[in-house]
Write a protein that holds these residues in place. Structure first.
Motif, PDB file in Angstrom:
ATOM      1  N   ASP A 150       3.933  -1.285   6.492  1.00  0.00           N
ATOM      2  CA  ASP A 150       3.302  -1.758   5.251  1.00  0.00           C
ATOM      3  C   ASP A 150       3.041  -3.248   5.340  1.00  0.00           C
ATOM      4  OD1 ASP A 150       2.179  -1.560   2.812  1.00  0.00           O
ATOM      5  OD2 ASP A 150       4.028  -1.077   1.717  1.00  0.00           O
ATOM      6  N   GLU A 151       1.956  -3.666   4.631  1.00  0.00           N
ATOM      7  CA  GLU A 151       1.599  -5.088   4.635  1.00  0.00           C
ATOM      8  C   GLU A 151       1.745  -5.662   3.245  1.00  0.00           C
ATOM      9  OE1 GLU A 151      -2.400  -4.963   6.244  1.00  0.00           O
ATOM     10  OE2 GLU A 151      -1.652  -5.601   8.168  1.00  0.00           O
TER      11      GLU A 151
ATOM     12  N   ALA B  93      -7.488   1.298   4.121  1.00  0.00           N
ATOM     13  CA  ALA B  93      -6.841   0.119   4.720  1.00  0.00           C
ATOM     14  C   ALA B  93      -5.728   0.531   5.676  1.00  0.00           C
ATOM     15  CB  ALA B  93      -6.287  -0.779   3.612  1.00  0.00           C
ATOM     16  N   MET B  94      -4.936   1.543   5.297  1.00  0.00           N
ATOM     17  CA  MET B  94      -3.852   1.982   6.166  1.00  0.00           C
ATOM     18  C   MET B  94      -4.373   2.690   7.412  1.00  0.00           C
ATOM     19  SD  MET B  94      -0.742   3.077   3.587  1.00  0.00           S
ATOM     20  CE  MET B  94      -1.673   4.185   2.552  1.00  0.00           C
TER      21      MET B  94
ATOM     22  N   HIS C 187       3.593   3.932  10.013  1.00  0.00           N
ATOM     23  CA  HIS C 187       2.844   2.864   9.351  1.00  0.00           C
ATOM     24  C   HIS C 187       3.759   1.700   9.014  1.00  0.00           C
ATOM     25  CE1 HIS C 187       0.141   0.749   6.672  1.00  0.00           C
ATOM     26  NE2 HIS C 187       1.006   0.872   5.692  1.00  0.00           N
TER      27      HIS C 187
ATOM     28  N   THR D  32       0.806  -1.220   0.000  1.00  0.00           N
ATOM     29  CA  THR D  32       0.000   0.000   0.000  1.00  0.00           C
ATOM     30  C   THR D  32       0.839   1.269   0.000  1.00  0.00           C
ATOM     31  OG1 THR D  32      -0.130  -0.186   2.419  1.00  0.00           O
ATOM     32  CG2 THR D  32      -1.962  -1.096   1.152  1.00  0.00           C
TER      33      THR D  32
ATOM     34  N   GLN E 217      -5.475  -0.147   9.794  1.00  0.00           N
ATOM     35  CA  GLN E 217      -4.494  -1.158  10.214  1.00  0.00           C
ATOM     36  C   GLN E 217      -4.219  -1.145  11.719  1.00  0.00           C
ATOM     37  OE1 GLN E 217      -0.965  -1.524   7.789  1.00  0.00           O
ATOM     38  NE2 GLN E 217       0.232  -2.238   9.517  1.00  0.00           N
TER      39      GLN E 217
END
Length: 409
Positions: free
Chosen positions: A408-409, A341-342, A406, A287, A345
């Motif tokens: 990231d995934e 989505a972020m 953040h 993302t 999270q």
């Protein structure tokens, strides 16, 4: 469907997948229909209601979004307390009430009251349907169902202006609200008869102001969530500005007449294509990288278009507007899902209320940002393009802050 992809205690889906997808898609699509089908009717509504200021007419779109922002905070917790079906059916009833008020409006004030109620009601099928899907599916199964629903949903913004214009031609703008009412009744009856309740009484949580407040504190004191929510609000503000002014720009500035739905659909298809592309790329690139590329694309495309507009007396050539606009809106399509989505999270412990709060805060930001730009409309795309560049830059600044914490995934 692989039943092992459902939670162990989840109810077995009572509807076959095609019927379930069609029903849920109609639930979710009512919001887009309520916005986009109205766009061709704005000049006629303004004329009939005696409105001469275009900025005030744009509030017909903004007040629906404002009502939805308020409704999200109400119907999310309500569905946890009384069940999914009563929450959705009460929302549909509220939506119908708002549509009836708007259909009979003789002043802009009454129209806006109706639209606010309509938006409040439509938030129930829009938000609670996702929880209903989650009750029955999880993991890849839920992703598959949501993908099918979005494939159907993306057709609505492309077709809704054409539907509105067709109705406008033969029956007048009040009949558009009749379509909203009829569809809501059909969906409500279909849903009420065919779809069983998915949240058992043992899993319901009594509505609690204390719980709502504690969850709100968690969300607003989580910097990563707030920075990405703010970024979403700026992008939503830009997009709502476009929705509110698109009819005037296409028909009044460029004089496309009855071809307005066609050109609107072409730009909407760029967002749909981006959503499809994102589903293919996000697992590979993550993302973080995609959102940076997307917001840079958005800013660059509209900054170039703004410079061309200023060089050409305020109105760039129509081909340039459509071409660069499609590039910019492709960036928007990449941003919406990834930013959300972020933002979500770090909110796993309050995911349900967190989703409602993130969505509401973004919408609460978008409405005044859009209304502000509407005050500067000057029969050219320049104010809108300035807003796109400024709001895109602010979204990028918020993203940079959010990226600092953040993962990231």
């Amino acid at each position: 469907m692989n039943t092992s992809a459902r939670p162990a205690d989840a109810p077995k889906p009572a509807l076959r997948l095609p019927e379930f997808v069609a029903l849920m898609a109609l639930m979710v699509a009512q919001l887009a229909l309520s916005v986009d089908a109205m766009l061709p009717a704005l000049p006629d509504i303004a004329s009939d209601l005696g409105v001469t200021d275009l900025a005030r007419t744009q509030m017909i779109i903004s007040f629906l979004i404002l009502g939805m922002a308020i409704g999200q905070l109400f119907y999310g917790p309500l569905s946890d307390a009384i069940g999914r079906k009563p929450a959705i059916l009460s929302g549909l009833a509220c939506f119908v009430l708002g549509a009836v008020i708007s259909m009979q409006a003789e002043t802009l004030t009454v129209m806006l009251i109706g639209r606010l109620i309509q938006g409040f009601g439509v938030s129930a099928p829009r938000i609670v349907s996702v929880a209903l899907i989650r009750d029955q599916y999880i993991g890849r199964a839920m992703a598959q169902v949501m993908s099918f629903i979005m494939m159907v949903f993306i057709l609505v913004p492309m077709l809704a202006p054409a539907v509105g214009q067709l109705i406008l031609r033969f029956a007048g703008w009040r009949a558009i609200f009749g379509i909203f009412i009829g569809l809501a009744i059909i969906v409500g009856v279909w849903f009420g008869v065919r779809q069983p309740e998915t949240l058992t009484r043992s899993k319901r949580h009594p509505f609690s102001w204390i719980r709502l407040w504690s969850s709100t504190v968690v969300v607003v004191t989580t910097p990563t969530a707030m920075w990405f929510t703010a970024a979403t609000g700026f992008i939503m503000g830009a997009f709502l500005t476009y929705l509110s002014t698109s009819q005037a720009i296409f028909q009044d500035v460029y004089g496309v007449g009855d071809r307005f739905p066609l050109y609107f659909a072409l730009l909407a298809s760029a967002i749909g294509l981006a959503s499809f592309t994102n589903s293919r790329l996000v697992m590979r690139f993550g993302t973080r990288r995609i959102t940076y590329v997307a917001v840079s694309t958005f800013i660059t495309a509209f900054a170039v278009l703004l410079l061309l507009a200023l060089a050409q007396g305020g109105t760039p050539a129509f081909g340039l507007f459509m071409g660069l606009g499609a590039v910019g809106f492709f960036g928007v399509g990449l941003l919406f899902g990834n930013l959300n989505a972020m933002a979500m999270q770090p909110l796993g412990q309050v995911a349900g209320l967190g989703a409602a709060l993130v969505g509401s805060i973004g919408n609460f930001m978008a409405v005044p940002l859009s209304l502000l730009v509407g005050q500067f409309y000057n029969a050219t795309p320049v104010p809108m393009l300035v807003a796109f560049v400024v709001y895109g830059g602010l979204a990028l600044a918020c993203m940079r802050q959010g990226m600092a914490t953040h993962v990231d995934e």
